[in-house]
Scaffold this motif. Structure first.
Motif, PDB file in Angstrom:
ATOM      1  N   TYR A  76       0.830  -1.204   0.000  1.00 27.76           N
ATOM      2  CA  TYR A  76       0.000   0.000   0.000  1.00 27.76           C
ATOM      3  C   TYR A  76       0.863   1.251   0.000  1.00 27.76           C
ATOM      4  N   GLY A  77       1.936   1.211   0.804  1.00 32.28           N
ATOM      5  CA  GLY A  77       2.845   2.357   0.855  1.00 32.28           C
ATOM      6  C   GLY A  77       3.551   2.577  -0.471  1.00 32.28           C
ATOM      7  N   ALA A  78       3.957   1.472  -1.109  1.00 28.50           N
ATOM      8  CA  ALA A  78       4.597   1.593  -2.426  1.00 28.50           C
ATOM      9  C   ALA A  78       3.631   2.183  -3.449  1.00 28.50           C
ATOM     10  N   MET A  79       2.375   1.752  -3.373  1.00 27.62           N
ATOM     11  CA  MET A  79       1.363   2.272  -4.296  1.00 27.62           C
ATOM     12  C   MET A  79       1.131   3.758  -4.057  1.00 27.62           C
ATOM     13  N   SER A  80       1.157   4.177  -2.790  1.00 24.66           N
ATOM     14  CA  SER A  80       0.910   5.585  -2.475  1.00 24.66           C
ATOM     15  C   SER A  80       2.000   6.489  -3.036  1.00 24.66           C
ATOM     16  N   ALA A  81       3.197   5.936  -3.230  1.00 31.13           N
ATOM     17  CA  ALA A  81       4.283   6.718  -3.813  1.00 31.13           C
ATOM     18  C   ALA A  81       4.085   6.930  -5.311  1.00 31.13           C
ATOM     19  N   ILE A 405      -0.804  -5.864  -6.592  1.00 31.28           N
ATOM     20  CA  ILE A 405      -0.091  -6.917  -7.336  1.00 31.28           C
ATOM     21  C   ILE A 405      -0.225  -6.686  -8.838  1.00 31.28           C
ATOM     22  N   ALA A 406      -1.455  -6.411  -9.296  1.00 28.85           N
ATOM     23  CA  ALA A 406      -1.699  -6.213 -10.729  1.00 28.85           C
ATOM     24  C   ALA A 406      -0.959  -4.988 -11.258  1.00 28.85           C
ATOM     25  N   TYR A 407      -0.923  -3.917 -10.475  1.00 29.29           N
ATOM     26  CA  TYR A 407      -0.273  -2.682 -10.910  1.00 29.29           C
ATOM     27  C   TYR A 407       1.228  -2.892 -11.131  1.00 29.29           C
ATOM     28  N   PHE A 408       1.878  -3.496 -10.153  1.00 29.85           N
ATOM     29  CA  PHE A 408       3.323  -3.685 -10.260  1.00 29.85           C
ATOM     30  C   PHE A 408       3.693  -4.869 -11.146  1.00 29.85           C
ATOM     31  N   TRP A 409       2.729  -5.711 -11.484  1.00 31.33           N
ATOM     32  CA  TRP A 409       3.000  -6.829 -12.393  1.00 31.33           C
ATOM     33  C   TRP A 409       3.340  -6.310 -13.788  1.00 31.33           C
ATOM     34  N   ARG A 410       2.659  -5.227 -14.173  1.00 25.25           N
ATOM     35  CA  ARG A 410       2.902  -4.632 -15.488  1.00 25.25           C
ATOM     36  C   ARG A 410       4.203  -3.848 -15.533  1.00 25.25           C
ATOM     37  N   ASP A 411       4.578  -3.231 -14.431  1.00 25.27           N
ATOM     38  CA  ASP A 411       5.801  -2.433 -14.345  1.00 25.27           C
ATOM     39  C   ASP A 411       6.230  -2.429 -12.883  1.00 25.27           C
ATOM     40  N   ARG A 413       8.490  -0.954 -11.358  1.00 23.07           N
ATOM     41  CA  ARG A 413       8.949   0.345 -10.858  1.00 23.07           C
ATOM     42  C   ARG A 413      10.185   0.248  -9.960  1.00 23.07           C
ATOM     43  N   GLY A 414      10.919  -0.840 -10.117  1.00 21.86           N
ATOM     44  CA  GLY A 414      12.143  -0.996  -9.340  1.00 21.86           C
ATOM     45  C   GLY A 414      11.954  -1.580  -7.960  1.00 21.86           C
ATOM     46  N   TYR A 415      10.720  -1.961  -7.605  1.00 20.45           N
ATOM     47  CA  TYR A 415      10.466  -2.525  -6.279  1.00 20.45           C
ATOM     48  C   TYR A 415      10.796  -4.017  -6.252  1.00 20.45           C
ATOM     49  N   PRO A 416      11.303  -4.521  -5.130  1.00 17.76           N
ATOM     50  CA  PRO A 416      11.587  -5.957  -5.017  1.00 17.76           C
ATOM     51  C   PRO A 416      10.301  -6.767  -4.927  1.00 17.76           C
ATOM     52  N   ALA A 417      10.419  -8.084  -5.122  1.00 21.62           N
ATOM     53  CA  ALA A 417       9.245  -8.960  -5.127  1.00 21.62           C
ATOM     54  C   ALA A 417       8.510  -8.935  -3.795  1.00 21.62           C
ATOM     55  N   HIS A 482     -15.562   9.961 -23.532  1.00 19.29           N
ATOM     56  CA  HIS A 482     -14.487  10.915 -23.264  1.00 19.29           C
ATOM     57  C   HIS A 482     -14.139  10.937 -21.783  1.00 19.29           C
ATOM     58  N   VAL A 483     -15.173  10.820 -20.911  1.00 22.48           N
ATOM     59  CA  VAL A 483     -14.922  10.775 -19.468  1.00 22.48           C
ATOM     60  C   VAL A 483     -14.209   9.478 -19.107  1.00 22.48           C
ATOM     61  N   PHE A 484     -14.696   8.375 -19.653  1.00 20.95           N
ATOM     62  CA  PHE A 484     -14.100   7.071 -19.361  1.00 20.95           C
ATOM     63  C   PHE A 484     -12.655   7.024 -19.844  1.00 20.95           C
ATOM     64  N   ALA A 485     -12.409   7.578 -21.034  1.00 20.79           N
ATOM     65  CA  ALA A 485     -11.055   7.573 -21.586  1.00 20.79           C
ATOM     66  C   ALA A 485     -10.119   8.420 -20.733  1.00 20.79           C
ATOM     67  N   ALA A 486     -10.630   9.550 -20.242  1.00 21.78           N
ATOM     68  CA  ALA A 486      -9.796  10.398 -19.397  1.00 21.78           C
ATOM     69  C   ALA A 486      -9.395   9.686 -18.111  1.00 21.78           C
ATOM     70  N   LEU A 487     -10.333   8.916 -17.557  1.00 15.46           N
ATOM     71  CA  LEU A 487     -10.026   8.137 -16.360  1.00 15.46           C
ATOM     72  C   LEU A 487      -9.012   7.036 -16.678  1.00 15.46           C
ATOM     73  N   ARG A 488      -9.194   6.398 -17.800  1.00 20.08           N
ATOM     74  CA  ARG A 488      -8.303   5.295 -18.187  1.00 20.08           C
ATOM     75  C   ARG A 488      -6.901   5.791 -18.471  1.00 20.08           C
ATOM     76  N   ASP A 489      -6.810   6.955 -19.082  1.00 21.36           N
ATOM     77  CA  ASP A 489      -5.514   7.466 -19.517  1.00 21.36           C
ATOM     78  C   ASP A 489      -4.884   8.414 -18.516  1.00 21.36           C
ATOM     79  N   ALA A 490      -5.536   8.574 -17.358  1.00 24.39           N
ATOM     80  CA  ALA A 490      -5.022   9.519 -16.359  1.00 24.39           C
ATOM     81  C   ALA A 490      -3.605   9.142 -15.953  1.00 24.39           C
ATOM     82  N   ASP A 491      -2.779  10.155 -15.772  1.00 26.64           N
ATOM     83  CA  ASP A 491      -1.411   9.924 -15.325  1.00 26.64           C
ATOM     84  C   ASP A 491      -1.428   9.624 -13.830  1.00 26.64           C
ATOM     85  N   VAL A 492      -1.181   8.394 -13.443  1.00 21.84           N
ATOM     86  CA  VAL A 492      -1.192   7.987 -12.055  1.00 21.84           C
ATOM     87  C   VAL A 492       0.213   7.765 -11.522  1.00 21.84           C
ATOM     88  N   GLY A 493       1.178   8.371 -12.086  1.00 21.04           N
ATOM     89  CA  GLY A 493       2.525   8.304 -11.541  1.00 21.04           C
ATOM     90  C   GLY A 493       3.392   7.359 -12.285  1.00 21.04           C
TER      91      GLY A 493
END
Length: 493
Positions: A76-81, A405-411, A413-417, A482-493
């Motif tokens: 959770y902390g890693a995700m918050s970063a 798990i799903a978020y970091f599975w794709r990338d 971000r340099g975090y250990p397993a 357009h709203v859905f696409a904006a949510l999907r493409d939002a820059d989340v870090g």
């Protein structure tokens, strides 16, 4: 509720946003701990767990839950970063599992936070009215006392967040002081001596441990709220994780130690029957019996302020969810209105206050005809809504672990397993178990005697909100691409 002079119509903007770089790690820790209401847990939660489960091993439950949540906090902390958004669960689930799932989580979170906040008005009104009536002989209805808290919470919600944090800091420090004083008295009295019997396996490793965990998790609700303020902290990549670890550690150790102290103070062999006899009044009765009437009165006052602190913390959390979903246009955009002057999420705060006022009035009207008398707001409003809210928030923690798990599975971000896979997986296993235990013990948690439709209705309302969110997400995808696409493409870090 009318807007205050500091938040007039001219001061509102849907573009002003929340206050940036306002909160420090200590501010965040106080906001998190305030939601967990230390004195409320020690005076109310611990005796209730002793009474309902019939086990003296309640302190072990707090330690076990603390361990599960520390493991959860790693991912959770890693995700918050990586993701800073006032709608933490919504943003995390969206980033990890997809926009529709995120919208489903957002609706579930919104209902759960509001249920926790509004439910607390029931016990706050009862506690304040009871104390005033006892000291003045004036019969104060619970709903009138609840409205006093409602007005103050609503006013603070319209002001800058660091004002709320400072108020809560004072309350939390006083809560800790009085509980520590009670702990000292307990160990000094210790009618059966100071022993470690509650930690012995035979006192917790039984079939009742499920109920211990189901009841105990409510003591931690609010610990995850640190991420909700990620847009307002001075160092969003570090502050949320640090504050969460600190808060969870303090909460788990302090609650376990204090529950043990209470058992020692009244006698380990007596703590279960006395908890069943006195319930949340056990601590105050114990203090009066020891001749510390002044301390008992102080504890009573701080019990009320502890409940107020929790009300304030959950109000702030719900207001920021309204704000975040309005900004994303998942809900009406007007909810994204904030003050140009102090950056408070004014529309979200007013929306939460309006919902709270509506339910206070409904329960007041229904309660006037109830045979439960003064206990009506505690047995119904508080018990039903807060347990339903805790049920929803535990499920959200479980889903969020999977999203990490799903978020970091794709990338990665340099975090250990350990951070991106093993810790979230263990947290999902532990939280999924607690969720199942709450569901199995829900009839006990709401005090149902025999079969009750509430056992089905309350969880269904919470989970149904998530289903409605999923459906609304699909509607947005089809009708407002357009709203859905904006949510999907939002820059989340």
């Amino acid at each position: 509720m009318t807007t205050s002079p500091t938040t007039s119509t001219q001061d509102l903007s849907t573009e002003a946003g929340l206050a940036r770089r306002t909160l420090t790690v200590p501010h965040l820790v106080f906001l998190i701990i305030a939601a967990s209401a230390p004195l409320t847990v020690v005076a109310g939660g611990a005796p209730t767990s002793f009474a309902v489960t019939g086990l003296t091993g309640v302190p072990v439950g707090y330690l076990a839950l603390g361990l599960i949540l520390v493991v959860f906090a790693i991912g959770y902390g890693a995700m918050s970063a990586q993701v800073q958004n006032a709608g933490a669960f919504y943003a995390y689930v969206s980033a990890g599992l997809g926009v529709r799932q995120g919208i489903g989580a957002s609706m579930l979170a919104l209902i759960s936070y509001n249920a926790m906040q509004v439910g607390l008005y029931g016990i706050f009104g009862f506690a304040l009215a009871s104390f005033v009536s006892a000291k003045t002989d004036v019969d104060v209805p619970w709903w009138a006392a609840a409205l006093v808290g409602f007005v103050v919470v609503g006013w603070l919600g319209l002001n800058k967040i660091d004002l709320s944090a400072k108020v809560l800091a004072v309350v939390v420090v006083l809560e800790f002081a009085v509980v520590i004083a009670v702990n000292v008295v307990s160990f000094v009295v210790a009618p059966e001596g100071v022993g470690a019997e509650p930690f012995a396996p035979e006192n917790w490793a039984t079939h009742g441990i499920g109920a211990v965990l189901a009841f105990g998790i409510a003591a931690f609700m609010g610990f995850e709220s640190g991420a909700i303020y990620s847009e307002e902290v001075k160092d969003p990549r570090r502050s949320v994780a640090r504050a969460t670890f600190i808060a969870v550690g303090i909460i788990a150790l302090f609650y376990a130690f204090s529950a043990w102290a209470l058992a020692v103070g009244v006698g380990v062999s007596n703590v279960v029957p006395l908890s069943q006899e006195y319930g949340p009044d056990l601590m105050f009765v114990f203090l009066e019996e020891q001749g510390t009437v002044l301390l008992a009165d102080i504890a009573n006052v701080l019990f009320v302020t502890s409940l107020f602190a929790a009300l304030m913390a959950f109000h702030n959390a719900a207001a920021r969810y309204f704000f975040s979903l309005g900004r994303a246009r998942v809900l009406p955009h007007v909810l994204a209105s904030s003050s140009r002057r102090n950056h408070a999420p004014v529309a979200g705060s007013i929306a939460q206050s309006a919902l709270a006022l509506t339910l206070i009035v409904i329960f007041a009207v229904v309660g006037a005809r109830s045979e439960l008398g003064p206990l009506f707001p505690v047995v119904t409003m508080f018990t039903w809504l807060t347990n339903a809210g805790a049920f929803g928030l535990v499920f959200l923690l479980f889903i969020t672990s999977i999203a990490v798990i799903a978020y970091f599975w794709r990338d990665n971000r340099g975090y250990p397993a350990l951070v991106r896979l093993w810790a979230p997986a263990l947290a999902a296993l532990g939280l999924g178990t607690v969720f199942a235990l709450i569901l199995v013990n829900f009839d006990v948690m709401i005090g149902a005697e025999g079969p009750s439709p509430l056992v089905v209705v309350m969880p269904a309302i919470i989970l149904g909100a998530g289903v409605v969110g999923l459906v609304w997400g699909e509607v947005l995808r089809r009708t407002r691409p357009h709203v859905f696409a904006a949510l999907r493409d939002a820059d989340v870090g």
